[in-house]
Design a protein around this motif. Structure first.
Motif, mmCIF file in Angstrom:
data_model
loop_
_atom_site.group_PDB
_atom_site.id
_atom_site.type_symbol
_atom_site.label_atom_id
_atom_site.label_comp_id
_atom_site.label_asym_id
_atom_site.label_seq_id
_atom_site.Cartn_x
_atom_site.Cartn_y
_atom_site.Cartn_z
ATOM 1 N N ARG A 53 0.863 -1.344 -0.023
ATOM 2 C CA ARG A 53 0.115 0.080 0.086
ATOM 3 C C ARG A 53 0.686 1.306 -0.131
ATOM 4 N N GLY A 54 2.001 1.266 0.959
ATOM 5 C CA GLY A 54 2.693 2.412 1.004
ATOM 6 C C GLY A 54 3.658 2.871 -0.152
ATOM 7 N N ILE A 55 4.250 1.804 -0.851
ATOM 8 C CA ILE A 55 5.235 2.065 -1.687
ATOM 9 C C ILE A 55 4.753 1.834 -3.121
ATOM 10 N N GLY A 56 3.825 1.184 -3.395
ATOM 11 C CA GLY A 56 2.916 0.954 -4.641
ATOM 12 C C GLY A 56 3.192 -0.327 -5.102
ATOM 13 N N GLU A 57 2.108 -0.979 -5.711
ATOM 14 C CA GLU A 57 2.277 -2.537 -6.126
ATOM 15 C C GLU A 57 2.787 -2.578 -7.516
ATOM 16 N N SER A 58 3.025 -1.547 -8.253
ATOM 17 C CA SER A 58 3.542 -1.422 -9.534
ATOM 18 C C SER A 58 4.996 -0.875 -9.488
ATOM 19 N N THR A 59 5.693 -0.824 -8.339
ATOM 20 C CA THR A 59 7.042 -0.332 -8.143
ATOM 21 C C THR A 59 7.832 -1.454 -8.438
ATOM 22 N N ASP A 60 9.186 -1.388 -8.827
ATOM 23 C CA ASP A 60 10.250 -2.420 -8.899
ATOM 24 C C ASP A 60 10.332 -2.955 -7.462
ATOM 25 N N ILE A 61 10.496 -2.277 -6.529
ATOM 26 C CA ILE A 61 10.438 -2.668 -5.088
ATOM 27 C C ILE A 61 9.410 -3.820 -4.829
ATOM 28 N N VAL A 62 8.403 -3.417 -4.943
ATOM 29 C CA VAL A 62 7.037 -4.051 -4.513
ATOM 30 C C VAL A 62 7.193 -5.388 -5.700
ATOM 31 N N GLU A 63 7.272 -5.301 -7.010
ATOM 32 C CA GLU A 63 7.075 -6.336 -7.602
ATOM 33 C C GLU A 63 8.214 -7.236 -7.658
ATOM 34 N N LYS A 64 9.518 -6.949 -7.415
ATOM 35 C CA LYS A 64 10.462 -7.779 -7.657
ATOM 36 C C LYS A 64 11.483 -7.841 -6.626
ATOM 37 N N GLU A 65 11.427 -6.921 -5.762
ATOM 38 C CA GLU A 65 12.979 -6.775 -4.550
ATOM 39 C C GLU A 65 12.698 -7.201 -3.401
ATOM 40 N N MET A 66 11.140 -7.481 -2.870
ATOM 41 C CA MET A 66 11.108 -7.651 -1.644
ATOM 42 C C MET A 66 11.453 -8.887 -1.205
ATOM 43 N N TYR A 67 11.817 -8.982 0.164
ATOM 44 C CA TYR A 67 12.112 -10.500 0.972
ATOM 45 C C TYR A 67 10.857 -10.527 1.583
ATOM 46 N N THR A 68 10.075 -11.293 1.106
ATOM 47 C CA THR A 68 8.764 -11.586 1.466
ATOM 48 C C THR A 68 8.605 -13.233 1.922
ATOM 49 N N PHE A 69 7.913 -13.605 3.112
ATOM 50 C CA PHE A 69 7.605 -14.875 3.341
ATOM 51 C C PHE A 69 6.394 -15.093 3.946
ATOM 52 N N LEU A 70 5.576 -16.383 3.778
ATOM 53 C CA LEU A 70 4.495 -16.647 4.641
ATOM 54 C C LEU A 70 4.880 -17.244 6.146
ATOM 55 N N ASP A 71 4.504 -16.551 7.022
ATOM 56 C CA ASP A 71 5.026 -16.687 8.448
ATOM 57 C C ASP A 71 4.104 -17.883 8.964
ATOM 58 N N ARG A 72 4.561 -19.037 8.884
ATOM 59 C CA ARG A 72 4.144 -20.291 9.648
ATOM 60 C C ARG A 72 2.624 -20.439 8.929
ATOM 61 N N GLY A 73 2.404 -20.028 7.768
ATOM 62 C CA GLY A 73 1.234 -20.436 7.041
ATOM 63 C C GLY A 73 0.258 -19.361 7.432
ATOM 64 N N ASP A 74 0.441 -18.232 8.298
ATOM 65 C CA ASP A 74 -0.294 -17.112 8.923
ATOM 66 C C ASP A 74 -0.617 -16.018 7.860
ATOM 67 N N GLU A 75 0.472 -15.350 8.078
ATOM 68 C CA GLU A 75 0.319 -14.116 7.170
ATOM 69 C C GLU A 75 1.732 -13.631 6.356
ATOM 70 N N TYR A 76 1.498 -12.963 5.548
ATOM 71 C CA TYR A 76 2.717 -12.370 4.732
ATOM 72 C C TYR A 76 3.570 -11.340 5.359
ATOM 73 N N LEU A 77 4.832 -11.604 5.504
ATOM 74 C CA LEU A 77 5.734 -10.730 6.421
ATOM 75 C C LEU A 77 6.771 -10.227 5.340
ATOM 76 N N THR A 78 7.310 -9.112 5.671
ATOM 77 C CA THR A 78 8.636 -8.581 4.644
ATOM 78 C C THR A 78 9.527 -7.728 5.454
ATOM 79 N N LEU A 79 10.844 -8.197 5.134
ATOM 80 C CA LEU A 79 11.970 -7.522 5.785
ATOM 81 C C LEU A 79 11.857 -6.147 4.950
ATOM 82 N N ARG A 80 11.908 -4.967 5.640
ATOM 83 C CA ARG A 80 11.383 -3.596 5.262
ATOM 84 C C ARG A 80 12.537 -3.308 4.153
ATOM 85 N N PRO A 81 12.120 -2.969 2.872
ATOM 86 C CA PRO A 81 12.792 -2.221 1.771
ATOM 87 C C PRO A 81 13.222 -0.907 1.867
ATOM 88 N N GLU A 82 12.567 -0.093 2.776
ATOM 89 C CA GLU A 82 12.832 1.278 3.126
ATOM 90 C C GLU A 82 12.075 1.667 4.486
#
Ligand code: HAM
Length: 421
Positions: A53-82
């Motif tokens: 929501r913050g950076i925008g879905e169609s930015t390079d960062i969100v589209e292809k650069e984030m370290y995102t993982f599903l936390d024990r099948g519960d929710e998606y978490l991301t190591l902050r890119p900024e």
């Protein structure tokens, strides 16, 4: 057995370098505090939605650069890119806007982007980030840029350029988007695959594309500056005249669109010729809609982030930031002497002295060599025989003179000597 190495794009910061890091951090803390900024420390892990929501879905960062993982099948978490989205998240979560209409925050820490590592580009890197919330006055834009340029000057960064642009607002940018879409229509075939896609989602991104072909095409495009509404034009004019008042040189770069979607009006980058293709040391700008887009009230904001590694790559280490040599080195010969060296050395450290001792049974000659190498001010020579006679030798390493000190007076003698430095 093979050693396990660090992850690609993740760098260790070794003791030789940390002095430099601390020096820069200290200057940032001092300069930013003078401008009313207070430090905030934030988690490195956030809910993925915050960045979408913050950076925008169609930015390079969100589209292809984030370290995102599903936390024990519960929710998606991301190591902050900024840091900006996280700062606003914390600002809203703790209702900081209720306590103060104007909030100035800064934070220093690691960010994560899965980009292709190269000179000046890492997957874990650090930012010094500052955000000013609650002011839409163009003088606030000039003030934060003034603070940034003063900070860069104080750390010793020379020969940088400040590039400015205005990205307009929700009343003038959509019209420009149509102009660019029209301009690019018929030229799709010459665009890279990413930009072909961007044409439908975020055509302004083509300005930011590094591919030569896209740069060639976009060079002939109309400029957003010519399509700004009256309000945005006036705002930008006031920012530039306030910068001129403080004699801050800048150039207007009409093609600078920045890589994150939240910007409105003023945007800026500090660039240098010495970093190769990764030439931006700082990026920042105004984001008057972001707080609302993250669920908060209508509060404007502006901020910047300095790339720590890129800044350090450009700096000479100031003398004062280099390692402090020990005040005293305790050389010892014999088991009893080594025990006494251990006791004295640690007692003195507890009293504020920089002391270093020899743990092994090396010859006196090699211990003296080590004392020299450490560049310490004094060397104490302890031997079992001297201890029995209750007197030891103290050598002044600068003058080369040596004196005999009684063991009973030693503690006081050292404390007086070193306190006097
Ligand atoms: P940004 O331009 O994406 O802006 O990043 C700011 C700075 O971080 C860049 O100029 C660069 O020095 C450094 N940087 C970015 N990616 C890397 C990387 N992979 N390796 C090394 N350094 C890197 C932002 O992040 C915005 N949040 C700035 C901002 C704050 N805008 C408003 N407030």
């Amino acid at each position: 057995m093979e050693i396990i190495t660090a992850v690609k794009g993740f760098k260790d910061i070794l003791p030789e370098e940390t002095e430099k890091w601390r020096f820069v951090e200290n200057v940032a803390r001092e300069v930013f505090s003078r401008f009313g900024f207070r430090e905030i420390r934030l988690p490195v892990l956030e809910k993925t939605d915050l960045f979408k929501r913050g950076i925008g879905e169609s930015t390079d960062i969100v589209e292809k650069e984030m370290y995102t993982f599903l936390d024990r099948g519960d929710e998606y978490l991301t190591l902050r890119p900024e840091a900006t989205a996280s700062v606003i998240r914390a600002y809203l979560e703790h209702s900081l806007h209720n306590a103060q209409a104007i909030t100035r925050l800064f934070t220093i820490g690691p960010m994560f982007r899965r980009e292709r590592p190269q000179k000046g580009r890492f997957r874990q890197f650090h930012q010094i980030d500052a955000e000013l919330l609650g002011l839409d006055d163009p003088r606030a834009d000039a003030e934060i840029i003034l603070m940034l340029m003063h900070f860069l000057d104080r750390v010793g960064l020379k020969k940088v350029s400040l590039e400015l642009n205005s990205l307009g607002c929700s009343s003038c940018r959509p019209a420009f988007r149509n102009v660019i879409t029209e301009f690019l229509q018929g030229k799709e075939a010459g665009l890279c695959d990413d930009c072909k896609r961007r044409l439908g989602t975020n055509p302004l991104r083509v300005f930011d594309c590094k591919s030569k072909e896209c740069q060639e095409i976009i060079r002939g495009a109309p400029h957003l500056g010519d399509f700004l509404c009256g309000d945005c034009r006036e705002h930008f004019g006031k920012v530039t005249s306030a910068l001129e008042e403080f004699a801050i040189p800048y150039t207007v770069n009409p093609g600078m669109v920045r890589g994150l979607d939240y910007y409105t009006k003023t945007t800026f980058e500090v660039t240098t010729e010495h970093l190769g293709s990764q030439n931006a040391v700082v990026g920042g700008g105004r984001y008057d809609r972001l707080v609302q887009e993250l669920g908060g009230p209508d509060i404007p904001g502006i901020g910047f982030a300095v790339g720590f590694e890129r800044l350090l790559a450009l700096l000479e280490v100031p003398e004062s930031a280099s390692e402090r040599p020990p005040d005293i080195f305790l050389a010892s010969l014999g088991e009893q002497a080594r025990n006494l060296a251990f006791t004295l050395c640690n007692q003195w450290r507890l009293k504020g002295i920089y002391a270093e001792q020899e743990f092994s049974s090396k010859s006196l000659k090699s211990q003296m060599k080590k004392a020299d190498r450490l560049n310490c001010s004094y060397t104490l020579i302890l031997g079992d025989r001297e201890i029995e006679e209750r007197k030891v030798e103290l050598r002044d390493m600068k003058t080369g003179t040596q004196q005999t000190v009684s063991l009973d007076d030693l503690d006081q003698h050292i404390l007086n000597l070193i306190k006097e430095r």
